[in-house]
Scaffold this motif. Structure first.
Motif, short mmCIF file in Angstrom:
data_model
loop_
_atom_site.label_atom_id
_atom_site.label_comp_id
_atom_site.label_asym_id
_atom_site.label_seq_id
_atom_site.Cartn_x
_atom_site.Cartn_y
_atom_site.Cartn_z
N GLY A 194 0.83 -1.19 0.00
CA GLY A 194 0.00 0.00 0.00
C GLY A 194 0.86 1.23 0.00
O GLY A 194 2.09 1.17 -0.03
N SER A 195 0.21 2.36 0.06
CA SER A 195 0.90 3.63 0.00
C SER A 195 1.67 3.93 1.28
O SER A 195 2.55 4.79 1.28
N ILE A 197 -1.66 2.17 5.58
CA ILE A 197 -2.14 1.32 4.49
C ILE A 197 -0.98 0.44 4.03
O ILE A 197 0.06 0.95 3.61
N ARG A 230 -4.42 -2.78 1.76
CA ARG A 230 -3.76 -2.17 0.61
C ARG A 230 -4.69 -1.17 -0.06
O ARG A 230 -5.90 -1.14 0.19
N ASP A 231 -4.12 -0.37 -0.94
CA ASP A 231 -4.90 0.58 -1.73
C ASP A 231 -5.62 -0.16 -2.85
O ASP A 231 -5.12 -1.13 -3.41
N ASP A 232 -6.82 0.32 -3.19
CA ASP A 232 -7.57 -0.28 -4.29
C ASP A 232 -8.57 0.75 -4.81
O ASP A 232 -8.59 1.90 -4.36
N ASP A 248 -11.13 5.85 -4.94
CA ASP A 248 -10.08 5.31 -4.09
C ASP A 248 -10.68 4.63 -2.87
O ASP A 248 -11.63 5.13 -2.25
N LEU A 250 -9.72 1.73 0.62
CA LEU A 250 -8.83 0.89 1.43
C LEU A 250 -9.41 -0.51 1.41
O LEU A 250 -10.56 -0.73 1.82
#
Length: 208
Positions: free
Chosen positions: A31-32, A120, A146-148, A157, A159
Motif C-alpha cells: 500500500g501507499s 495502508i 492495501r490501496d484499491d 479510491d 482501502l
C-alpha cells in the motif's frame, strides 16, 4: 419476488457458504503507507448509502441498506421486499473496526479489520473460533491492507482489507476462505465479499 424464489436463494447461499475457496492469486500485501491516525479520518461506520446490489450465487438482488448502531455495535441489514436477506455485524470501538458475523458465521473474538492508528499496507494475525449454528471450529487468519479502487459509477479510491481464513475441522489440511472489505473515506464499508457465497456491491457498480 416470490417467497419460493427467496427460499431457493437462501438454500443456495447456505450450500455455497459450505464450499471452501482459496485466497486470491497469491497477491502480496502492499500500500501507499499512508497514515490513518484515527477513526474520524476514515469513518468506517458511515452510512454506505440506501441502495446496494447483493450477489448471491450469481443472482443479483437489489437491496435496501438499513444501518443500525447501538454503542459499539454496528450492523448493516440488507432488505428486499421487506425481507431481511442478510445482516452484517461489526464492532465499532474507538481504536478499530471488527467483524462479528459474516454470511451466518460468527467469529469469536471478532476479527479486527481496522486498527487505529494504522498505515495502508499494515498486516496482522487473528485466531479464535468460527461458529456456525451450534457447531464451532478453530480458525486463524492473516489480515492485510492495501490501496484499491471501487466502482461507484466511476472508480473511487478505497482501502481494501483482505482476510485469508484457515478453518480446522480435523482434516489433514484446513479449509480456506477469503473475505474482502472495501472502505471509502466518509462513505464507510461500501463493498464486501464473503468467500464465494455472497457479495455486496455499490448500487452504481456495473455488474455482468
Amino acid at each position: 419476488m416470490t417467497r419460493s424464489f427467496v427460499a431457493g436463494l437462501v438454500v443456495t447461499v447456505a450450500a455455497l457458504a459450505a464450499v471452501s475457496c482459496s485466497p486470491s492469486g497469491g497477491e502480496k500485501a502492499g500500500g501507499s503507507g499512508a497514515l490513518i491516525r484515527d477513526k474520524s479520518e476514515l469513518k468506517p461506520n458511515a452510512d454506505p448509502g440506501p441502495k446496494a446490489k447483493l450477489i448471491m450465487g450469481g443472482v443479483i438482488v437489489p437491496v435496501d441498506v438499513k444501518v443500525e448502531q447501538s454503542g459499539d455495535d454496528f450492523s448493516l441489514h440488507l432488505v428486499n421486499g421487506g425481507q431481511d436477506f442478510e445482516t452484517e455485524q461489526y464492532k465499532n470501538p474507538p481504536d478499530g473496526f471488527l467483524l462479528v458475523n459474516a454470511a451466518g458465521e460468527t467469529y469469536a473474538p471478532p476479527i479486527p479489520l481496522l486498527k487505529f492508528p494504522m498505515r495502508i499496507g499494515d498486516t496482522w494475525k487473528w485466531s479464535g473460533d468460527m461458529i456456525t449454528g451450534p457447531a464451532s471450529r478453530k480458525a486463524d487468519a492473516a489480515i492485510r491492507t492495501r490501496d484499491d479502487k471501487v466502482d461507484m459509477g466511476t472508480p473511487v479510491d478505497a482501502l481494501l482489507v483482505e482476510v485469508d481464513l484457515s478453518m480446522y475441522s480435523g482434516a489433514s489440511q484446513p479449509a480456506t476462505r477469503r473475505l474482502a472489505f472495501w472502505f471509502v473515506k466518509g462513505k464507510g464499508l461500501v463493498k464486501r465479499e464473503f468467500g464465494s457465497s455472497t457479495s455486496r456491491v455499490p448500487n452504481e457498480a456495473k455488474t455482468e
